[in-house]
Design an enzyme around this catalytic site. Sequence first.
Site, PDB file in Angstrom:
ATOM      1  N   TYR A  52      34.184  30.685 -19.265  1.00 61.10           N
ATOM      2  CA  TYR A  52      33.979  32.136 -19.407  1.00 61.10           C
ATOM      3  C   TYR A  52      34.068  32.833 -18.038  1.00 61.10           C
ATOM      4  O   TYR A  52      33.157  33.557 -17.636  1.00 61.10           O
ATOM      5  CB  TYR A  52      32.611  32.447 -20.024  1.00 61.10           C
ATOM      6  N   HIS A 106      32.972  21.355 -24.621  1.00 58.55           N
ATOM      7  CA  HIS A 106      33.401  22.639 -25.183  1.00 58.55           C
ATOM      8  C   HIS A 106      34.576  22.453 -26.146  1.00 58.55           C
ATOM      9  O   HIS A 106      35.721  22.283 -25.731  1.00 58.55           O
ATOM     10  CB  HIS A 106      33.805  23.578 -24.035  1.00 58.55           C
TER      11      HIS A 106
END
Length: 340
Positions: A52, A106
């Site tokens: 992110y 992830h």
Amino acid sequence: MANMTLGSTGICVNKNGFGALPIQRISKEAAVCLIRRAYEGGITFFDTARSYTDSEVKLGEALEGIRDKVYVATKTPANNAEDFWKDLETSLRNLRTDYVDIFQFHNPSFCPKPGDGTGLYEAMLEAKAQGKIRHIGITNHRLAVAEEAIESGLYETLQFPFCYLATEKDLALEEKCRKAGMGFLAMKALSGGLITNSRAAYAFEAQYDNVLPIWGIQRERELEEFLSYVNDPPEMTEELLAVIEHDRKELLGEFCRGCGYCMPCPVDIEINNCARMSLMIRRAPSAAQLTPEMQAKMMNIKNCLHCGQCKSKCPYGLDTPALLEKNLKDYEEILAGKEY
Ligand code: SF4
Ligand code: SF4
């Protein structure tokens, strides 16, 4: 105050987690203010990811001085041990801490296990032994990988999309997680913006003891809405059930969740926004959906090569090119001022 314990991790927090993906889109100053306000309002669980962009950096600055009073989860997209260690060291530096409470793989396309040749799970164990991580987690959008992670007994938490549009299989997954003593972190509890009634969204999540919703928060007004639930958590009522029933009828089935796992597209179609545009216009209209820039992005759908790459990567099995075409048709009707 509605507190909950996340599976066998012993992490006990208010049932409102802060999802730090959207803070990428705001200034550092605004993000720091938002996170500090979240903490003051009773939120003590923060979820971010190495992918992110600057989210970890902003979170690190905001949590300066209060790190020991909160829980921080982050994620690595690494697919080998070398990248795993690089990511972990970067996350620790960005977050200004010497440990991560939950370190998650992830959205891997497979379930990392010891001896699978990638060295990923071994690296997790070593990081835990070194005290750099406290708990091992995994995030996924694929039911099969999520189920394998639960059955493996190797993970303490699972992060998976979970909202009131959940299918029977999603509900069964949550149940398996609870039985296995794993914490369940609910991502996309507002289905990427398609769910606009946060009270109904909260009341749904509140029915599951083991589920911690991670709300993606970008604006102060969104934060204040969730902070008001810290001391006054919405319970399921007939009225909220009716909202859920209505939305389920309207949204269930072939809709794009905006996850972006089908991208990139060889002709740069912004699939995660374009394949859900008509629904977003109907449910959460905004001027940004009709700007010349957005119109150009929608018109780019006409360049689709029908190569099928997106379709083969969509974890929800959507016929992405067909969905794009349908959204373009609806969008053109909206632009032409037709009744929609
Ligand atoms: S089918 Fe169309 S939208 Fe999908 S990846 Fe290929 S070109 Fe892009
Ligand atoms: S088409 Fe599928 S993979 Fe692509 S953004 Fe939508 S839900 Fe995600």
